[in-house]
Design an enzyme around this catalytic site. Structure first.
Site, PDB file in Angstrom:
ATOM      1  N   HIS A  30     -21.316 -49.859 -35.821  1.00 55.68           N
ATOM      2  CA  HIS A  30     -20.617 -48.359 -37.241  1.00 55.68           C
ATOM      3  C   HIS A  30     -20.622 -47.453 -36.708  1.00 55.68           C
ATOM      4  CE1 HIS A  30     -21.337 -52.674 -38.469  1.00 55.68           C
ATOM      5  NE2 HIS A  30     -22.612 -52.676 -37.788  1.00 55.68           N
ATOM      6  N   ARG A  65     -19.627 -33.646 -47.408  1.00 57.94           N
ATOM      7  CA  ARG A  65     -19.441 -32.698 -46.492  1.00 57.94           C
ATOM      8  C   ARG A  65     -17.959 -32.587 -46.298  1.00 57.94           C
ATOM      9  NH1 ARG A  65     -19.705 -35.495 -42.097  1.00 57.94           N
ATOM     10  NH2 ARG A  65     -21.377 -37.798 -42.992  1.00 57.94           N
ATOM     11  N   GLU A 114     -25.571 -56.296 -48.950  1.00 60.54           N
ATOM     12  CA  GLU A 114     -23.769 -56.172 -49.217  1.00 60.54           C
ATOM     13  C   GLU A 114     -23.425 -57.555 -48.566  1.00 60.54           C
ATOM     14  OE1 GLU A 114     -22.251 -53.278 -47.680  1.00 60.54           O
ATOM     15  OE2 GLU A 114     -22.232 -51.940 -49.433  1.00 60.54           O
ATOM     16  N   LYS A 120     -27.833 -44.229 -51.057  1.00 55.36           N
ATOM     17  CA  LYS A 120     -26.440 -45.457 -51.238  1.00 55.36           C
ATOM     18  C   LYS A 120     -25.880 -46.678 -52.626  1.00 55.36           C
ATOM     19  CE  LYS A 120     -25.365 -46.327 -46.269  1.00 55.36           C
ATOM     20  NZ  LYS A 120     -24.152 -45.578 -46.056  1.00 55.36           N
TER      21      LYS A 120
HETATM   22  P1  ADP Z   1     -19.309 -39.180 -40.095  1.00 56.76           P
HETATM   23  O1  ADP Z   1     -19.020 -40.168 -40.904  1.00 56.76           O
HETATM   24  O2  ADP Z   1     -18.093 -38.117 -39.669  1.00 56.76           O
HETATM   25  O3  ADP Z   1     -19.508 -39.516 -38.240  1.00 56.76           O
HETATM   26  P2  ADP Z   1     -22.137 -39.534 -39.907  1.00 56.76           P
HETATM   27  O4  ADP Z   1     -22.228 -39.595 -40.832  1.00 56.76           O
HETATM   28  O5  ADP Z   1     -22.210 -40.047 -38.548  1.00 56.76           O
HETATM   29  O6  ADP Z   1     -20.579 -38.880 -40.105  1.00 56.76           O
HETATM   30  O7  ADP Z   1     -22.735 -38.031 -39.387  1.00 56.76           O
HETATM   31  C1  ADP Z   1     -21.849 -36.990 -38.888  1.00 56.76           C
HETATM   32  C2  ADP Z   1     -22.255 -36.323 -37.928  1.00 56.76           C
HETATM   33  O8  ADP Z   1     -23.437 -35.693 -37.427  1.00 56.76           O
HETATM   34  C3  ADP Z   1     -21.994 -36.661 -36.121  1.00 56.76           C
HETATM   35  O9  ADP Z   1     -21.434 -36.326 -35.154  1.00 56.76           O
HETATM   36  C4  ADP Z   1     -23.902 -37.245 -36.177  1.00 56.76           C
HETATM   37  O10 ADP Z   1     -23.827 -37.083 -35.086  1.00 56.76           O
HETATM   38  C5  ADP Z   1     -24.363 -35.876 -37.043  1.00 56.76           C
HETATM   39  N1  ADP Z   1     -25.275 -35.949 -37.468  1.00 56.76           N
HETATM   40  C6  ADP Z   1     -26.400 -37.339 -38.222  1.00 56.76           C
HETATM   41  N2  ADP Z   1     -27.210 -36.965 -38.640  1.00 56.76           N
HETATM   42  C7  ADP Z   1     -27.413 -35.675 -37.766  1.00 56.76           C
HETATM   43  C8  ADP Z   1     -28.693 -35.187 -38.118  1.00 56.76           C
HETATM   44  N3  ADP Z   1     -30.296 -35.361 -38.703  1.00 56.76           N
HETATM   45  N4  ADP Z   1     -28.765 -34.509 -36.738  1.00 56.76           N
HETATM   46  C9  ADP Z   1     -27.725 -33.723 -36.198  1.00 56.76           C
HETATM   47  N5  ADP Z   1     -26.820 -34.504 -36.627  1.00 56.76           N
HETATM   48  C10 ADP Z   1     -26.220 -35.556 -36.924  1.00 56.76           C
HETATM   49  P1  ADP Z   2     -23.132 -44.882 -43.008  1.00 55.31           P
HETATM   50  O1  ADP Z   2     -23.653 -44.422 -43.394  1.00 55.31           O
HETATM   51  O2  ADP Z   2     -23.767 -45.728 -41.757  1.00 55.31           O
HETATM   52  O3  ADP Z   2     -21.722 -43.824 -42.377  1.00 55.31           O
HETATM   53  P2  ADP Z   2     -21.662 -46.124 -44.013  1.00 55.31           P
HETATM   54  O4  ADP Z   2     -22.112 -48.017 -45.143  1.00 55.31           O
HETATM   55  O5  ADP Z   2     -20.506 -45.851 -44.160  1.00 55.31           O
HETATM   56  O6  ADP Z   2     -23.190 -46.544 -43.038  1.00 55.31           O
HETATM   57  O7  ADP Z   2     -21.655 -47.930 -43.157  1.00 55.31           O
HETATM   58  C1  ADP Z   2     -20.322 -48.033 -42.125  1.00 55.31           C
HETATM   59  C2  ADP Z   2     -19.578 -48.673 -40.993  1.00 55.31           C
HETATM   60  O8  ADP Z   2     -20.591 -50.142 -41.417  1.00 55.31           O
HETATM   61  C3  ADP Z   2     -18.381 -49.487 -42.444  1.00 55.31           C
HETATM   62  O9  ADP Z   2     -17.152 -47.932 -41.349  1.00 55.31           O
HETATM   63  C4  ADP Z   2     -17.924 -50.495 -41.411  1.00 55.31           C
HETATM   64  O10 ADP Z   2     -17.288 -50.772 -40.095  1.00 55.31           O
HETATM   65  C5  ADP Z   2     -19.599 -51.050 -41.398  1.00 55.31           C
HETATM   66  N1  ADP Z   2     -19.739 -51.865 -42.847  1.00 55.31           N
HETATM   67  C6  ADP Z   2     -20.294 -51.501 -43.670  1.00 55.31           C
HETATM   68  N2  ADP Z   2     -20.538 -51.891 -45.035  1.00 55.31           N
HETATM   69  C7  ADP Z   2     -19.999 -53.482 -44.578  1.00 55.31           C
HETATM   70  C8  ADP Z   2     -19.672 -55.003 -45.180  1.00 55.31           C
HETATM   71  N3  ADP Z   2     -20.196 -54.965 -46.479  1.00 55.31           N
HETATM   72  N4  ADP Z   2     -19.225 -55.152 -44.758  1.00 55.31           N
HETATM   73  C9  ADP Z   2     -18.758 -54.950 -42.405  1.00 55.31           C
HETATM   74  N5  ADP Z   2     -18.905 -53.906 -42.420  1.00 55.31           N
HETATM   75  C10 ADP Z   2     -19.310 -52.829 -43.188  1.00 55.31           C
END
Ligand code: ADP
Ligand code: ADP
Ligand code: MG
Length: 672
Positions: free
Chosen positions: A235, A297, A200, A116
């Site tokens: 989240h 992806r 952040e 990130k």
């Molecule tokens: P999204 O923003 O599409 O929800 P996530 O990063 O939360 O994306 O994860 C996408 C999907 O992949 C979710 O259903 C999560 O449970 C699955 N996932 C994430 N990390 C892993 C992992 N290390 N192994 C298997 N499945 C995973």
């Molecule tokens: P991940 O890789 O786990 O998906 P993200 O950076 O996409 O992490 O953040 C996941 C969620 O956390 C976001 O969809 C939002 O709801 C919350 N979030 C992320 N950054 C912030 C922020 N700066 N302030 C408030 N909520 C946040």
């Protein structure tokens, strides 16, 4: 185009990819672990290759096995789905080296967006707005605390390697900073092997709005509009929709342009999602938006985009991977109507959304058509195991406008029928019925804010539920008598046999069900071809029959309804309008016998790690009291007391690794 592809994934997404491949005339190769030998994706694929034991790190995450399987079967490309190896730089590189097409972006683009902090620096350089904060290289705790103070509390600590909501901590004041940083680092180290963090500004009223982008190998980049994924818990996304409610056109255009810029800046190819956070403290008009991260992806929630654009994103992925130009240009893409997706999980909202594992004794979905789509990787009888993600299905609906789509979602959820394990269907139904949700008043705090309404406290089973459990029991008795009469060559007709039972001196009987709060009694008297149920104080005339499909059609004191009742031993699941309620048939004779037993040891159903212990030796517990939580892979499993009694022994502590079958605790039953 390819003749044959391998799908390096499982569950709903593997099935989803097979569907498009089949339509395009491409043969599919599934891979499977021991736990998935008979899984739906294996049944659907043209061929399947076994790749190892159940744990993902010994099967679905082993690049070498996947490459070997592709070579053995002559697959020209590998589609990684989401999760697993879909964002793994090394895997993409290995595929390229081995001459197999990776259906995804080049390794360099995955790498550019993998962390990130690096991604934010790249986006800043490309003039894409990023969330204010510190994302430099200095990882010194004191320095980071200083940066947090400069940004101003509340702040959000994020693991640079984070994903799936892991490694994130909101910090409200300086005093909590050190402890939160330490715990974010621990979680990140364990989950990603990297404990670097960035800081952040915490946006207090944000919406998560992401843009679907697509790029080909010829320099074309388009976006397919936005998805609103603000409905989240911890989240993690729960409900997704497109377009975003109340989205102004200029904001869509600005975010779309920023997303295309971002994709172009890293030489992107294929499907990608740019996640933005939109600060809606002062409403969505003129709201500032910031780049959060890019998912390189196909996204879980891609179907809502497909529903509003009429495009098949997996087809686009395969065409791009095969070197074709994008199927459509930006000006050929338009939004039509509104789509919503809910993630149906095997989890129990009433118990803090703990994952619930077990066999799907019953699994019914709404009829699918141009308005309703169900993406799933399981069928009735399948097991939701503790090895993988507990998602049962994605339910997607489309309609002309948002209000109609929300209504349709509510209706579709009412037609879901799940028994054998707990699910969030009733919870999702309450979300779809929530006035603020209907008004499109959503932000990431929505679920927490409405939690009391969305997860009401359980006050025991209703008379309706008990009546249906009783009706099912009575019909079963009648069916048994009928079958026995038939088997013995009884010349009487089936109903006669049932009547015979009734007239064998028995005019009424008492049925008892344990609803988790108390033992509920129903005094049943036979009344023509129906019954009269006395609940102790009030009574109800009941008529019912079981349809060909197994569904009950009942008249409960003038109220007619349809329900599904699933019986497994003494366990009864009553499903009315999508909502499943579980009760136990209570047999006083058997209960007395069991009552004298010791309750005994609670054993680990799987190898795993004890993550929480909620009781101490000597504590008194009632049946169902959570004792401890066992974690296996990504799943948590709550072990509960089998009887009312006392914790006589506790053999494990938090953090212990246990083997299958080992005794975790002993509960001694209380004197009856
Ligand atoms: P999204 O923003 O599409 O929800 P996530 O990063 O939360 O994306 O994860 C996408 C999907 O992949 C979710 O259903 C999560 O449970 C699955 N996932 C994430 N990390 C892993 C992992 N290390 N192994 C298997 N499945 C995973
Ligand atoms: P991940 O890789 O786990 O998906 P993200 O950076 O996409 O992490 O953040 C996941 C969620 O956390 C976001 O969809 C939002 O709801 C919350 N979030 C992320 N950054 C912030 C922020 N700066 N302030 C408030 N909520 C946040
Ligand atoms: Mg994210």
């Amino acid at each position: 185009m390819f003749d044959r592809i391998l799908i390096a994934n499982r569950g709903e997404i593997a099935c989803r990819i097979i569907k498009t491949a089949r339509r395009l005339g491409i043969k599919t190769v599934a891979v499977y672990s021991d736990a998935d030998a008979n899984a739906r994706h294996v049944r659907l694929a043209d061929e399947a290759v076994h790749i190892g034991p159940a744990p993902a790190r010994e099967s679905y995450l082993l690049a070498d096995r996947l490459i070997a399987a592709a070579k053995k079967t002559g697959a020209q490309a590998i589609h990684p789905g989401y999760g697993f190896l879909s964002e793994n730089v090394e895997f993409a590189e290995t595929c390229a080296r081995e001459g197999i097409v990776f259906v995804g972006p080049p390794a360099s683009a995955i790498s550019a967006m993998g962390l990130k902090d690096a991604a934010k620096k790249l986006m800043e350089a490309a003039n894409v707005p990023v969330v204010p904060g510190y994302h430099g290289d200095n990882q010194d705790d004191d320095f980071l605390r200083g940066e947090a103070a400069k940004i101003g509390y509340p702040v959000l600590i994020k693991a640079v390697a984070g994903g799936g909501g892991k490694g994130m901590r909101r910090v409200d004041d300086a005093a909590e900073f050190d402890a939160s940083l330490a715990s974010a680092r621990r979680e990140a180290k364990a989950a990603f092997g990297n404990d670097a963090c960035l800081i952040e500004k915490y946006i207090t009223k944000p919406r998560h709005i992401e843009i679907q982008v697509f790029a080909d190998k010829h320099g074309n980049v388009v976006h397919l509009f936005e998805r609103d994924c603000s409905l989240q818990r911890r989240h993690q996304k729960v409900v997704e929709e497109a377009p975003a409610p109340h989205m102004p056109d200029y904001l869509r255009a600005a975010m779309g342009a920023a997303a295309v810029t971002a994709a172009a800046a890293i030489g992107y190819e294929g499907a990608g999602t740019i996640e933005f956070i939109v600060d809606v403290a002062n409403g969505i008009e003129d709201a500032p938006f910031y780049f959060m991260e890019m998912n390189t992806r196909l996204q879980v929630e891609h179907p809502v985009t497909e529903m509003i654009t009429g495009q098949d994103l997996v087809e686009w992925q395969l065409r791009v991977a095969a070197g074709e130009v994008l199927p459509l240009a930006q000006e050929q893409l338009a939004i039509c109507g509104h789509a919503l997706e809910v993630r149906i999980y095997a989890e129990d909202p009433a118990r803090g959304f703990l994952p619930s594992i077990g066999r799907l004794l019953h699994l019914g979905f709404p009829t699918t058509d141009s308005h309703v789509r169900v993406d799933t990787g399981v069928e009735q009888g399948d097991e939701v195991s503790m090895h993988y993600d507990p998602m049962i299905a994605k339910l997607i609906v489309w309609d002309r406008d948002r209000a109609s789509a929300v209504r349709r979602m509510k209706g579709a959820l009412g037609q879901c029928a799940i028994a054998g394990l707990a699910s969030n269907v009733a919870f999702l139904g309450r979300v779809a019925g929530n006035a603020d949700f209907i008004a499109g008043d959503v932000d990431t705090g929505f679920i927490d804010r409405h939690l009391e309404d969305l997860v009401p406290t359980d006050s025991g089973a209703s008379d309706r539920v008990l009546a249906l459990a009783a009706v099912d029991h009575l019909l079963r008795l009648r069916e048994q008598y009928t079958a026995t009469a038939r088997a013995s060559g009884d010349p009487y007709n089936p109903w006669g046999a049932a009547d015979g039972w009734r007239m064998n001196g028995q005019t009424d009987l008492t049925l008892r069900f344990d609803d988790g709060h108390s033992i509920r009694e129903i005094l049943v008297s036979f009344d023509g071809d129906g019954w009269c149920f006395d609940f102790g104080g009030h009574s109800m005339k009941v008529r019912a029959l079981r349809g060909q499909d197994g569904e009950l059609r009942a008249d409960l004191g003038g109220e007619t309804l349809r329900a599904i009742v699933v019986r497994a031993g003494h366990d009864v699941s009553v499903i009315i309008g999508g909502v499943t309620r579980r009760v136990q048939y209570y047999d006083p004779g058997v209960a007395a016998e069991e009552g004298t037993s010791t309750g005994g040891g609670i054993t680990a159903p799987m190898p795993g790690k004890v993550t929480r212990v909620m009781v101490a030796a000597g504590d008194s517990v009632t049946r169902g009291t959570p004792l401890l939580i066992l974690e296996a892979m990504k799943m948590e499993h709550t072990m509960t007391a089998p009887v009312d009694g006392t914790v006589a022994a506790l053999h494990v502590g938090e953090g212990d690794q246990v083997t299958e079958g080992s005794v975790l605790a002993v509960v001694e039953a209380a004197e009856a």
